[in-house]
Design an enzyme around this catalytic site. Structure first.
Site, PDB file in Angstrom:
ATOM      1  N   SER A   1       0.797  -1.237   0.000  1.00  0.00           N
ATOM      2  CA  SER A   1       0.000   0.000   0.000  1.00  0.00           C
ATOM      3  C   SER A   1       0.824   1.279   0.000  1.00  0.00           C
ATOM      4  O   SER A   1       0.466   2.256  -0.639  1.00  0.00           O
ATOM      5  CB  SER A   1      -0.924   0.019   1.207  1.00  0.00           C
ATOM      6  OG  SER A   1      -1.891  -0.971   1.038  1.00  0.00           O
ATOM      7  N   THR A   2       1.913   1.303   0.774  1.00  0.00           N
ATOM      8  CA  THR A   2       2.661   2.563   0.893  1.00  0.00           C
ATOM      9  C   THR A   2       4.142   2.318   0.615  1.00  0.00           C
ATOM     10  O   THR A   2       4.629   1.190   0.777  1.00  0.00           O
ATOM     11  CB  THR A   2       2.534   3.135   2.322  1.00  0.00           C
ATOM     12  OG1 THR A   2       3.077   2.166   3.232  1.00  0.00           O
ATOM     13  CG2 THR A   2       1.091   3.418   2.698  1.00  0.00           C
TER      14      THR A   2
END
Ligand SMILES: [Zn+2]
Length: 697
Positions: A26-27
């Protein structure tokens, strides 16, 4: 019992096509730190080979590293994967779990539907799913829902933690300029003395002028600047000095942090896009009304003003708004019209406006709402000075010590009644508590074996407890009466203040804004209605009581300038024997004055005789009026020559010969001729063609 033959889910038509491995974190932080998870995702390539896909058919898609799965937009890898599946080039899609592919149900279901259409398998760590099979599709759908729900729970947990901190006043956010965090994370005054002093000055100025714009004006007039403490970036913590703007003053005045209060939830942002859609624009942010602030802790830190002052400022700012459709007084202006913002029209009920004139000190009150809105006529207009004086008279009378004594006695009576009522409630509650205690003791005293009696006593005790709860609730909801008594010291101070009020009111140092503020404290509005001879003034006090006054209607300007009937009668009496000059001398000697309050001149007497048709029979003969006729109807020689179409010398000859009815007051004086229609008809010469040099040759 015959068992159904197990059909393998992975068939050769799947193995002939691509196996797409979707890898995503996700990041960027997760990509950097959670390497184990990334490695496990890449390991899916080995699993694909184990399941029978040849190495050249295994394709890893890892473009979306560091992107959230909440939206499909912006994820090129996912778009590529959907395209491949849609074109029927993929035999299987491999992912560690459903959440890697999509956190949004709509994206997930679309993928499953396309997979079912092109006969593509979905494979995760736990198993192989065939979307063409109903039970598999159901399971996949459930996995997608769980994946979206997981995101929701994550958000809830984070927000819950944030709200819990806000409830305790520990959630830190940027304090406004003038307040800073100290090393112990407490909010304190800015150590920069100038910054602190400037913020104090803004509040002081607003207290005096009651208008945000007046504060801006003051700062501009004195070339003062307002500080802003920078937040973030290389210049974090620096103070920048800029000219004060109106919006800045409003921001400062509306910020409860300056009143020492901790507030969370002053604004609310609503998303402007559908769930699952990437937010391209920021949501709409709205101000929340102070009454709806979710977390408010007054006295959280030292403040520049008190909480009461903050509320007062909010009320004042609200009143200052001048939107036409709102019923507000507006900011107090410097002008002399004391009822500014308080006057209402007695005919249509609209607020009246104030108008000042260059050549008059008296303002006027006008009802122009119909005119400005619908271009209709002005409803009513009236001079303001007499009305102001009448209202001020009523105001000062109401503030007389004797009146105040009566008012304070009434307040005292209300306070006594309130205290009596309070005592009643206290006694009722005490009694209920005593009865409940009695019921409890009775219940405890009974033999536990005696269930029949025990049950009855327990019910009794419960009822008593419920009764206490009801009484306490009712007591809390009861409207509070003003229970404060005016102590004798305070009473003496108030009366002394009232004695000085009249002097203070008329003192030259008292500004019109101060007077208006004082009036506003007592008067809610003043309704004006213009009658034939008077103006009706209805004062509505803040207590909803009202006072009716009648003010004589000021004369119109032509009425003010009109010649006194006494003077006209005197001129009429004198005109038969005196010349205009003599009349002027007599009137001046008698001390009479003209309409404009000046002395009399020959021209003024001539005008009066003309306006009131007063003939002069004086032997000296009055001067003619501008049209050539005098008061008795006789005309000048010039006028007669014009009327009869002859030369002046001819007229003179006719006068001497008696052909015309003419008089001469003194020998060799001007002739005054009486022309009647018959005379004109008999003597008028016809128009003749003039001799012309050109036509005469
Ligand atoms: Zn009106």
């Amino acid at each position: 019992m015959a068992t159904l033959p197990v059909i393998p889910k992975i068939r050769s038509d799947h193995l002939d096509r691509l196996a797409l491995i979707y890898v995503r974190q996700s990041t960027p932080l997760q990509v950097r730190e959670h390497t184990a998870s990334t490695a496990r995702q890449y390991d899916l390539a080995g699993r694909a080979r184990d399941l029978g896909w040849p190495s050249e058919c295994v394709q890893v898609i890892d473009q979306d590293q560091g992107l959230s799965g909440a939206y499909a937009a912006g994820r090129d890898g996912f778009q590529h994967l959907v395209a491949q599946v849609g074109l029927g080039r993929a035999g299987a899609v491999l992912s560690l779990e459903a959440s890697r592919l999509a956190r949004s149900c709509s994206d997930w279901y679309r993928l499953i539907e396309i997979c079912a259409l092109t006969n593509t398998l979905v494979i995760d760590e736990d198993g192989v799913y065939d979307p063409t099979v109903y039970s598999d599709r159901l399971l996949l759908g459930f996995l997608g829902t769980m994946s979206e729900a997981e995101l929701h729970w994550l958000r809830c947990r984070l927000l819950g933690g944030k709200l819990e901190k806000a409830r305790a006043g520990q959630l830190r956010f940027r304090p406004p300029t003038g307040l800073v965090h100290d090393p112990e994370s407490r909010i304190v005054f800015d150590p920069d003395e100038q910054a602190e002093h400037t913020i104090r000055l803004i509040f002081d100025r607003f207290d005096q002028s009651t208008s945000a714009l007046a504060v801006v004006q003051y700062f501009a007039d004195h070339h003062l600047r307002c500080p802003t403490r920078l937040w973030g970036g290389v210049r974090h913590g620096h103070l920048v000095w800029e000219p004060l703007s109106h919006s800045r003053v409003l921001t400062i005045l509306h910020n409860p942090a300056y009143a020492g209060a901790y507030v969370y939830g002053r604004t609310k942002t609503r998303s402007q896009c559908l769930p699952g859609e990437e937010p391209r624009i920021r949501g709409r942010t709205r101000q929340v009304r102070p009454a709806d602030w979710p977390f408010l802790i007054p006295g959280h830190h030292p403040g520049y003003i008190t909480w009461e002052q903050f509320l007062r400022n909010q009320h004042r700012l609200d009143e200052n708004r001048t939107r036409r459709d709102e019923d507000r007084r507006g900011a107090l202006r410097e002008g002399g019209a004391l009822l500014q913002g308080l006057v209402r029209c007695g005919r249509c009920g609209q607020r009246m406006t104030v108008r000042y004139f260059k050549d008059s000190t008296a303002p006027s009150y006008e009802c122009r709402s119909i005119h400005t809105r619908y271009a209709g006529p002005t409803c009513q207009t009236m001079r303001g000075d007499a009305i102001d004086a009448a209202v001020v008279g009523a105001f000062l009378e109401a503030m007389q010590p004797a009146q105040l004594e009566v008012a304070m006695a009434a307040v005292e009576q209300i306070a006594v009644q309130a205290r009596q009522l309070d005592r009643q409630w206290q006694l009722t509650l005490e009694r209920a508590r005593y009865e409940s205690e009695l019921a409890r003791r009775r219940f405890l005293a009974v033999d536990p074996e005696n269930r029949l009696v025990g049950r009855t006593l327990e019910r009794d005790w419960n009822e008593k407890l419920a009764e206490i709860e009801r009484l306490e609730r009712d007591a809390a909801l009861r409207p509070t009466l003003s229970a404060r008594l005016v102590d004798p010291d305070e009473r003496r101070r108030i009366v002394a203040l009232a004695q000085d009020l009249s002097r203070t009111w008329y003192a030259p140092t008292t500004l019109p804004t101060d007077r208006k503020q004082l009036l506003g404290c007592l008067i809610k509005d003043v309704t004006l209605c213009r009658g034939e001879t008077t103006i009706q003034v209805a004062i509505r006090w803040q207590t909803e009581a009202s006072t009716m006054l009648e003010v004589p209607r000021p004369q119109r300007s032509y009425e003010v300038r009109r010649t006194d009937p006494v003077v006209v009668a005197r001129v009429r009496a004198l005109a038969s024997e005196h010349t205009d000059r003599q009349i002027a001398v007599v009137l001046n000697q008698e001390g009479l004055r003209s309409g404009t309050k000046g002395g009399f001149t020959v021209a003024k007497i001539q005008w009066i005789r003309y306006a009131y048709t007063i003939p002069s029979d004086c032997p000296e003969g009055p001067a003619a009026c501008s049209d050539g006729y005098r008061g008795d109807g006789r005309c000048t020689v010039q006028e007669a020559a014009k009327q009869l179409n002859v030369n002046i010398s001819t007229i003179a000859a006719w006068c001497r010969s008696g052909r015309l009815d003419s008089v001469q007051a003194v020998p060799h004086g001007p002739w005054w001729i009486r022309l009647t229609p018959e005379v004109i008809a008999a003597l008028r010469r016809p128009d003749r063609r003039r001799w012309s040099r050109r036509s005469g040759t």
